[in-house]
Design a protein around this motif. Structure first.
Motif, PDB file in Angstrom:
ATOM      1  N   TYR A   1       1.068  -1.024   0.528  1.00 19.64           N
ATOM      2  CA  TYR A   1      -0.193  -0.058   0.029  1.00 19.64           C
ATOM      3  C   TYR A   1       0.661   1.239   0.138  1.00 19.64           C
ATOM      4  CZ  TYR A   1      -2.566   3.705   2.054  1.00 19.64           C
ATOM      5  OH  TYR A   1      -3.509   5.379   2.527  1.00 19.64           O
ATOM      6  N   LEU A   2       2.057   1.570   0.683  1.00 17.01           N
ATOM      7  CA  LEU A   2       3.028   2.778   1.182  1.00 17.01           C
ATOM      8  C   LEU A   2       3.756   2.462  -0.220  1.00 17.01           C
ATOM      9  CD1 LEU A   2       4.627   2.311   4.408  1.00 17.01           C
ATOM     10  CD2 LEU A   2       2.293   3.213   3.857  1.00 17.01           C
ATOM     11  N   ALA A   3       3.926   1.115  -0.662  1.00 17.04           N
ATOM     12  CA  ALA A   3       4.723   1.696  -2.348  1.00 17.04           C
ATOM     13  C   ALA A   3       3.552   2.423  -3.447  1.00 17.04           C
ATOM     14  CB  ALA A   3       4.999   0.192  -2.751  1.00 17.04           C
ATOM     15  N   LYS A   4       2.392   1.479  -3.559  1.00 18.83           N
ATOM     16  CA  LYS A   4       1.583   1.814  -4.452  1.00 18.83           C
ATOM     17  C   LYS A   4       1.609   3.882  -4.504  1.00 18.83           C
ATOM     18  CE  LYS A   4      -1.246   1.644  -7.827  1.00 18.83           C
ATOM     19  NZ  LYS A   4      -1.570   1.077  -8.864  1.00 18.83           N
ATOM     20  N   ARG A   5       0.846   4.069  -2.945  1.00 14.23           N
ATOM     21  CA  ARG A   5       0.463   4.688  -2.095  1.00 14.23           C
ATOM     22  C   ARG A   5       2.155   6.336  -2.569  1.00 14.23           C
ATOM     23  NH1 ARG A   5      -2.637   8.447   1.336  1.00 14.23           N
ATOM     24  NH2 ARG A   5      -1.468   9.936   1.929  1.00 14.23           N
TER      25      ARG A   5
ATOM     26  N   ASN B   1       3.846   6.231  -5.259  1.00 12.32           N
ATOM     27  CA  ASN B   1       4.303   5.678  -6.662  1.00 12.32           C
ATOM     28  C   ASN B   1       6.052   5.312  -6.754  1.00 12.32           C
ATOM     29  OD1 ASN B   1       1.887   6.859  -7.623  1.00 12.32           O
ATOM     30  ND2 ASN B   1       2.572   8.930  -7.758  1.00 12.32           N
ATOM     31  N   GLN B   2       6.106   4.056  -5.549  1.00 13.33           N
ATOM     32  CA  GLN B   2       7.503   3.647  -6.558  1.00 13.33           C
ATOM     33  C   GLN B   2       7.303   1.941  -7.436  1.00 13.33           C
ATOM     34  OE1 GLN B   2      10.182   5.305  -5.124  1.00 13.33           O
ATOM     35  NE2 GLN B   2       8.502   7.091  -4.510  1.00 13.33           N
ATOM     36  N   PHE B   3       6.810   0.809  -6.015  1.00 10.51           N
ATOM     37  CA  PHE B   3       7.036  -0.155  -6.691  1.00 10.51           C
ATOM     38  C   PHE B   3       4.751  -0.523  -7.533  1.00 10.51           C
ATOM     39  CE2 PHE B   3      10.018  -1.227  -3.198  1.00 10.51           C
ATOM     40  CZ  PHE B   3      11.353   0.039  -3.725  1.00 10.51           C
ATOM     41  N   ASN B   4       5.612  -1.240  -8.320  1.00 10.27           N
ATOM     42  CA  ASN B   4       3.875  -2.233  -8.219  1.00 10.27           C
ATOM     43  C   ASN B   4       3.382  -3.411  -7.591  1.00 10.27           C
ATOM     44  OD1 ASN B   4       5.002  -3.643  -9.867  1.00 10.27           O
ATOM     45  ND2 ASN B   4       4.961  -2.927 -11.934  1.00 10.27           N
TER      46      ASN B   4
ATOM     47  N   CYS C   1      21.634  -2.951  -8.513  1.00  8.38           N
ATOM     48  CA  CYS C   1      21.035  -3.117  -9.691  1.00  8.38           C
ATOM     49  C   CYS C   1      19.716  -2.568 -10.369  1.00  8.38           C
ATOM     50  CB  CYS C   1      20.477  -4.622  -9.251  1.00  8.38           C
ATOM     51  SG  CYS C   1      22.054  -6.278  -9.062  1.00  8.38           S
ATOM     52  N   LEU C   2      18.515  -2.183  -8.817  1.00  8.98           N
ATOM     53  CA  LEU C   2      17.384  -1.531  -9.521  1.00  8.98           C
ATOM     54  C   LEU C   2      18.373  -0.027  -9.268  1.00  8.98           C
ATOM     55  CD1 LEU C   2      14.973  -3.618  -8.013  1.00  8.98           C
ATOM     56  CD2 LEU C   2      16.191  -4.060 -10.404  1.00  8.98           C
TER      57      LEU C   2
ATOM     58  N   GLN D   1      11.963   5.029  -2.164  1.00  6.72           N
ATOM     59  CA  GLN D   1      12.304   3.345  -2.802  1.00  6.72           C
ATOM     60  C   GLN D   1      13.047   2.625  -1.882  1.00  6.72           C
ATOM     61  OE1 GLN D   1      15.219   5.171  -5.949  1.00  6.72           O
ATOM     62  NE2 GLN D   1      12.763   4.873  -7.491  1.00  6.72           N
ATOM     63  N   LEU D   2      14.004   3.298  -0.529  1.00  5.08           N
ATOM     64  CA  LEU D   2      15.447   2.617   0.089  1.00  5.08           C
ATOM     65  C   LEU D   2      14.314   1.631   0.907  1.00  5.08           C
ATOM     66  CD1 LEU D   2      17.644   3.215  -2.150  1.00  5.08           C
ATOM     67  CD2 LEU D   2      18.285   3.235  -0.340  1.00  5.08           C
ATOM     68  N   PHE D   3      13.568   2.672   1.670  1.00  7.37           N
ATOM     69  CA  PHE D   3      12.877   2.906   2.839  1.00  7.37           C
ATOM     70  C   PHE D   3      11.587   1.033   2.575  1.00  7.37           C
ATOM     71  CE2 PHE D   3       8.717   3.091   5.040  1.00  7.37           C
ATOM     72  CZ  PHE D   3       9.267   2.540   6.147  1.00  7.37           C
ATOM     73  N   ILE D   4      10.904   1.338   1.552  1.00  4.09           N
ATOM     74  CA  ILE D   4      10.376  -0.191   1.026  1.00  4.09           C
ATOM     75  C   ILE D   4      11.021  -1.376   0.589  1.00  4.09           C
ATOM     76  CG2 ILE D   4       8.312  -0.448  -0.830  1.00  4.09           C
ATOM     77  CD1 ILE D   4       7.011   1.036   0.743  1.00  4.09           C
TER      78      ILE D   4
END
Length: 278
Positions: free
Chosen positions: A62-66, A68-71, A137-138, A145-148
């Motif tokens: 949910y946090l990643a989606k909110r 806009n970091q990862f799907n 790598c990513l 990003q690194l938190f998620i």
């Protein structure tokens, strides 16, 4: 070309850690008493750790989606890799250190504290290294990003460790007690620690390392300290476990609020992208 070679090396190392860990965990399961239990007993014992992992994963997704970091697909793949890439390495490290220190020191309170410290340092460093390898790598550099990524690494480490403790218990009663204990402590455990240290690691990618570097080191050392206290005999003191969980949760939620503010503030978000060399 050099950058591609470095990323290829990191990718190969991650794959090695994953497949070796998958094989290592499978061997541990085959050697345990868990397979001797009935199907219903196995299901009940696994239900707690699995449901907790699913609930935490949904929150991270949910946090990643909110933000806009990862799907969701990326989160699932990262979680799968993280589940088997570090646990076996931490277990082998702890076994080696425990054996070596046990030979150097007699059984004493000092040894208990020393093992608690080496375990905390080793596990947090191993998880943080995987965060760094995946980020390299990513090409992930920003705090969100690194938190998620850190949360996913920690959650993968945590749920496999929880199941390992359940599998390796001597009998059914011990397995049940272990499952309940791990469940009760799971919501402020490895996934929170690694999320915080991943957030700290992101500051190494900032353009102002002289200021942000010491902050990152301080935050990582704080998490190692909290982990050490939790592992040590100090955690047996009255109300200390609850206090540790509250402090950890407060740090975690503070970072979540900061990152959430950054995600909804376009100007601040643009400044963040420049600040972290995106």
């Amino acid at each position: 070309m050099i950058i591609n070679r470095k990323k290829t090396t990191s990718f190969i190392l991650i794959l090695f850690l994953f497949f070796f860990g998958l094989d290592w965990e499978s061997v541990q399961l085959m050697d345990s008493n868990f397979l001797s239990y009935s199907t219903n007993q196995q299901a009940y014992l696994m239900m707690g750790p699995l449901l907790m992992a699913i609930a935490i994963f949904i929150w991270i997704g949910y946090l990643a989606k909110r933000w806009n970091q990862f799907n969701w697909l990326t989160c699932c793949l990262l979680f799968l890799v993280c589940s088997f890439a570090t646990g076996w390495l931490a277990a082998e490290y702890n076994d080696f250190v425990d054996t070596w220190l046990g030979q150097q020191f007699d059984q004493s309170a000092f040894l208990d504290y020393l093992l608690a410290f080496t375990g905390a340092v080793g596990e947090e460093v191993i998880k943080l290294v995987l965060v760094g390898l995946l980020a390299h790598c990513l090409n992930y550099k920003t705090p969100a990003q690194l938190f998620i990524l850190g949360c996913l690494v920690g959650l993968g480490f945590q749920w496999v460790e929880d199941l390992s403790y359940v599998f390796l218990a001597e009998n059914l009663d011990d397995s049940l007690v272990t499952a309940i204990t791990r469940l009760s402590n799971g919501f402020c455990s490895h996934w929170v620690y690694s999320g915080i240290t991943g957030y700290a690691l992101s500051h190494w990618f900032s353009t102002d390392q002289k200021i942000q570097g010491p902050k990152a080191i301080g935050l990582i050392c704080l998490i190692i300290l909290l982990h050490f206290i939790w592992n040590s005999p100090l955690s047996e003191f009255f109300l200390l476990p609850i206090t540790l969980n509250l402090v950890t949760a407060l740090i975690y939620l503070t970072i979540v609020l900061i990152l959430d503010h950054q995600s909804i503030n376009p100007l601040f978000k643009q400044q963040t992208l420049i600040y972290f060399k995106q």
